[in-house]
Design a protein around this motif. Sequence first.
Motif, PDB file in Angstrom:
ATOM      1  N   UNK A  47      63.100  -5.299  30.046  1.00 19.48           N
ATOM      2  CA  UNK A  47      62.751  -5.081  31.430  1.00 19.48           C
ATOM      3  C   UNK A  47      63.698  -5.875  32.315  1.00 19.48           C
ATOM      4  N   UNK A  48      64.031  -5.295  33.471  1.00 21.65           N
ATOM      5  CA  UNK A  48      64.854  -5.990  34.464  1.00 21.65           C
ATOM      6  C   UNK A  48      64.026  -6.210  35.717  1.00 21.65           C
ATOM      7  N   UNK A  49      64.271  -7.339  36.364  1.00 20.24           N
ATOM      8  CA  UNK A  49      63.518  -7.707  37.554  1.00 20.24           C
ATOM      9  C   UNK A  49      64.452  -7.847  38.738  1.00 20.24           C
ATOM     10  N   UNK A  50      63.982  -7.412  39.905  1.00 19.03           N
ATOM     11  CA  UNK A  50      64.777  -7.554  41.120  1.00 19.03           C
ATOM     12  C   UNK A  50      63.892  -8.106  42.225  1.00 19.03           C
ATOM     13  N   UNK A  51      64.224  -9.314  42.661  1.00 20.59           N
ATOM     14  CA  UNK A  51      63.468  -9.983  43.709  1.00 20.59           C
ATOM     15  C   UNK A  51      64.051  -9.665  45.078  1.00 20.59           C
ATOM     16  N   UNK A  52      63.172  -9.620  46.073  1.00 17.74           N
ATOM     17  CA  UNK A  52      63.603  -9.369  47.444  1.00 17.74           C
ATOM     18  C   UNK A  52      62.581  -9.947  48.411  1.00 17.74           C
ATOM     19  N   UNK A  53      62.938  -9.937  49.691  1.00 13.96           N
ATOM     20  CA  UNK A  53      61.996 -10.354  50.717  1.00 13.96           C
ATOM     21  C   UNK A  53      62.246 -11.717  51.315  1.00 13.96           C
ATOM     22  N   UNK A  54      63.202 -12.437  50.790  1.00 17.38           N
ATOM     23  CA  UNK A  54      63.495 -13.752  51.334  1.00 17.38           C
ATOM     24  C   UNK A  54      64.080 -13.662  52.738  1.00 17.38           C
ATOM     25  N   UNK A  55      64.153 -14.816  53.392  1.00 16.62           N
ATOM     26  CA  UNK A  55      64.717 -14.835  54.727  1.00 16.62           C
ATOM     27  C   UNK A  55      64.519 -16.173  55.387  1.00 16.62           C
ATOM     28  N   UNK A  56      64.799 -16.208  56.684  1.00 17.76           N
ATOM     29  CA  UNK A  56      64.655 -17.415  57.490  1.00 17.76           C
ATOM     30  C   UNK A  56      63.377 -17.304  58.313  1.00 17.76           C
ATOM     31  N   UNK A  57      62.545 -18.318  58.236  1.00 13.84           N
ATOM     32  CA  UNK A  57      61.271 -18.309  58.955  1.00 13.84           C
ATOM     33  C   UNK A  57      61.001 -19.704  59.498  1.00 13.84           C
ATOM     34  N   UNK A  58      60.301 -19.772  60.595  1.00 11.81           N
ATOM     35  CA  UNK A  58      59.949 -21.069  61.168  1.00 11.81           C
ATOM     36  C   UNK A  58      58.770 -21.679  60.416  1.00 11.81           C
ATOM     37  N   UNK A  59      58.685 -22.969  60.466  1.00  8.26           N
ATOM     38  CA  UNK A  59      57.558 -23.666  59.842  1.00  8.26           C
ATOM     39  C   UNK A  59      56.248 -23.122  60.402  1.00  8.26           C
ATOM     40  N   UNK A  60      55.300 -22.925  59.495  1.00  4.85           N
ATOM     41  CA  UNK A  60      54.027 -22.348  59.887  1.00  4.85           C
ATOM     42  C   UNK A  60      53.973 -20.845  59.756  1.00  4.85           C
ATOM     43  N   UNK A  61      55.109 -20.237  59.530  1.00  4.77           N
ATOM     44  CA  UNK A  61      55.187 -18.782  59.416  1.00  4.77           C
ATOM     45  C   UNK A  61      54.835 -18.273  58.043  1.00  4.77           C
ATOM     46  N   UNK A  62      54.989 -16.962  57.893  1.00  3.94           N
ATOM     47  CA  UNK A  62      54.631 -16.302  56.638  1.00  3.94           C
ATOM     48  C   UNK A  62      55.771 -15.418  56.163  1.00  3.94           C
ATOM     49  N   UNK A  63      55.757 -15.144  54.866  1.00  7.73           N
ATOM     50  CA  UNK A  63      56.769 -14.286  54.260  1.00  7.73           C
ATOM     51  C   UNK A  63      56.183 -13.689  52.995  1.00  7.73           C
ATOM     52  N   UNK A  64      56.596 -12.467  52.680  1.00  5.57           N
ATOM     53  CA  UNK A  64      56.173 -11.846  51.434  1.00  5.57           C
ATOM     54  C   UNK A  64      57.396 -11.546  50.574  1.00  5.57           C
ATOM     55  N   UNK A  65      57.378 -12.071  49.368  1.00  6.69           N
ATOM     56  CA  UNK A  65      58.417 -11.778  48.391  1.00  6.69           C
ATOM     57  C   UNK A  65      57.928 -10.679  47.459  1.00  6.69           C
ATOM     58  N   UNK A  66      58.850  -9.856  47.018  1.00  5.97           N
ATOM     59  CA  UNK A  66      58.534  -8.790  46.072  1.00  5.97           C
ATOM     60  C   UNK A  66      59.434  -8.908  44.853  1.00  5.97           C
ATOM     61  N   UNK A  67      58.921  -8.484  43.731  1.00  7.05           N
ATOM     62  CA  UNK A  67      59.695  -8.471  42.493  1.00  7.05           C
ATOM     63  C   UNK A  67      59.404  -7.146  41.800  1.00  7.05           C
ATOM     64  N   UNK A  68      60.392  -6.278  41.787  1.00  6.94           N
ATOM     65  CA  UNK A  68      60.223  -4.949  41.205  1.00  6.94           C
ATOM     66  C   UNK A  68      60.765  -4.927  39.783  1.00  6.94           C
TER      67      UNK A  68
END
Length: 124
Positions: free
Chosen positions: A1-22
């Motif tokens: 199986x191969x995995x590919x991560x995505x969804x990273x970025x720049x966010x301010x403290x207190x913020x939210x982010x969702x990472x995905x791994x397909x």
Amino acid sequence: VQLQASGGGLVQAGGSLRLSCAASERTFSSLPVAWFRQAPGKEREFVAAKRESNGATRYSDSVKGRFTISRDNAKNTVYLDMSSLKPEDTALYYCAARAYWSVNYYSPTEWRVWGQGTQVTVSS
């Protein structure tokens, strides 16, 4: 199986982010999965793990209550929902998988398949 991560970025403290791994294969639903992170000059550290199908989850103390690992087996994807982000969460985030659950799930050496990493930067 191969995995590919995505969804990273720049966010301010207190913020939210969702990472995905397909994943590349449907058998992904039968595999335990995990997220690790590595900051510059530091060792790779455990963040969260989830057993096969929709089994039990584990979190590091540093993210417990702020991060949530989940999986959508129909999409062969695992997610890491991150909230109340802090500058110390800044790191390259990796997803990982292995054939069966290990009691040493928190150790990077226990995981056999890795995604390429996605950068998360939290500004203060």
